[in-house]
Write a protein that holds these residues in place. Sequence first.
Motif, short mmCIF file in Angstrom:
data_model
loop_
_atom_site.label_atom_id
_atom_site.label_comp_id
_atom_site.label_asym_id
_atom_site.label_seq_id
_atom_site.Cartn_x
_atom_site.Cartn_y
_atom_site.Cartn_z
N LYS A 19 0.27 -1.49 0.21
CA LYS A 19 0.05 0.39 0.29
C LYS A 19 0.88 1.15 0.01
N ALA A 20 1.93 1.34 1.06
CA ALA A 20 2.69 3.01 0.84
C ALA A 20 3.85 2.40 -0.28
N ALA A 21 3.86 1.73 -1.27
CA ALA A 21 4.88 1.96 -2.41
C ALA A 21 3.97 2.06 -3.31
N SER A 22 2.63 1.58 -3.54
CA SER A 22 1.40 2.00 -4.32
C SER A 22 1.27 3.43 -4.38
N LEU A 23 0.72 3.96 -3.00
CA LEU A 23 0.98 5.55 -2.42
C LEU A 23 2.04 5.92 -3.76
N GLU A 24 3.08 5.79 -3.05
CA GLU A 24 4.65 6.05 -3.18
C GLU A 24 4.14 6.80 -5.10
N ARG A 25 4.13 5.38 -5.35
CA ARG A 25 4.14 5.74 -6.90
C ARG A 25 3.19 6.66 -7.55
N MET A 26 1.83 7.01 -7.17
CA MET A 26 0.47 7.53 -6.83
C MET A 26 1.14 8.66 -6.74
N ALA A 27 1.80 9.14 -6.24
CA ALA A 27 2.05 10.82 -5.50
C ALA A 27 3.54 10.90 -6.56
N GLN A 28 4.13 9.96 -7.45
CA GLN A 28 5.44 10.32 -8.18
C GLN A 28 4.24 10.65 -9.39
N LEU A 29 3.78 10.09 -10.23
CA LEU A 29 2.65 9.76 -11.38
C LEU A 29 1.81 11.83 -11.03
N GLN A 30 0.93 11.62 -10.35
CA GLN A 30 0.35 13.54 -9.94
C GLN A 30 1.93 14.15 -10.01
#
Length: 179
Positions: free
Chosen positions: A115-126
């Motif tokens: 979940k943390a990796a997914s949130l980090e990836r989402m933040a990078q994409l944003q």
Amino acid sequence: MRKKTAEEIAAWDALQAAFPLAFPLDKTRIQPLAIGIRVDVVAWAQSAGISEQHAISVLRRHCLSFAYRHKLKAGVMRINLQGAATEPVTPEAEALAVASLVHDKAARIANAARKAASLERMAQLQAAAAARKAAKAAKPPPAPKPKKVKAKPAPALVPVVKPVAAVIVKKKRTIVIPR
């Protein structure tokens, strides 16, 4: 784990009301249940008019709860539906409970990491999308391009053939071609 249905909640309430010692509301008072208690719960459910499936589901949820598995210690007495002691918990049962708790903890940690990796990836994409948007906003608009006028090809020169009128003179039999 999936959500409890209204029927499962009703089955839990009925089971807890019928056997408060075996299924206490206070998690600190939970005790290990006797081996084979499922047969007794199914028999009670049939006599109480509760779906066998819902009664088994409630029993499964109770026995898989963290509080229940923490109470599975070797030597602790198991109880029947009325709360009477039946047999002690074996060391093998304790080992299985500890292993399942360790497995669940590892699964929770792995899930939190995903979940943390997914949130980090989402933040990078944003952030990348915001940077592209800012770069696009800062870039001056392109100058309008002149419209290209396509030159029409010149018509092909085709020799014009003029109609020829022939006049035949009968007396001399000559052909006169006017120009």
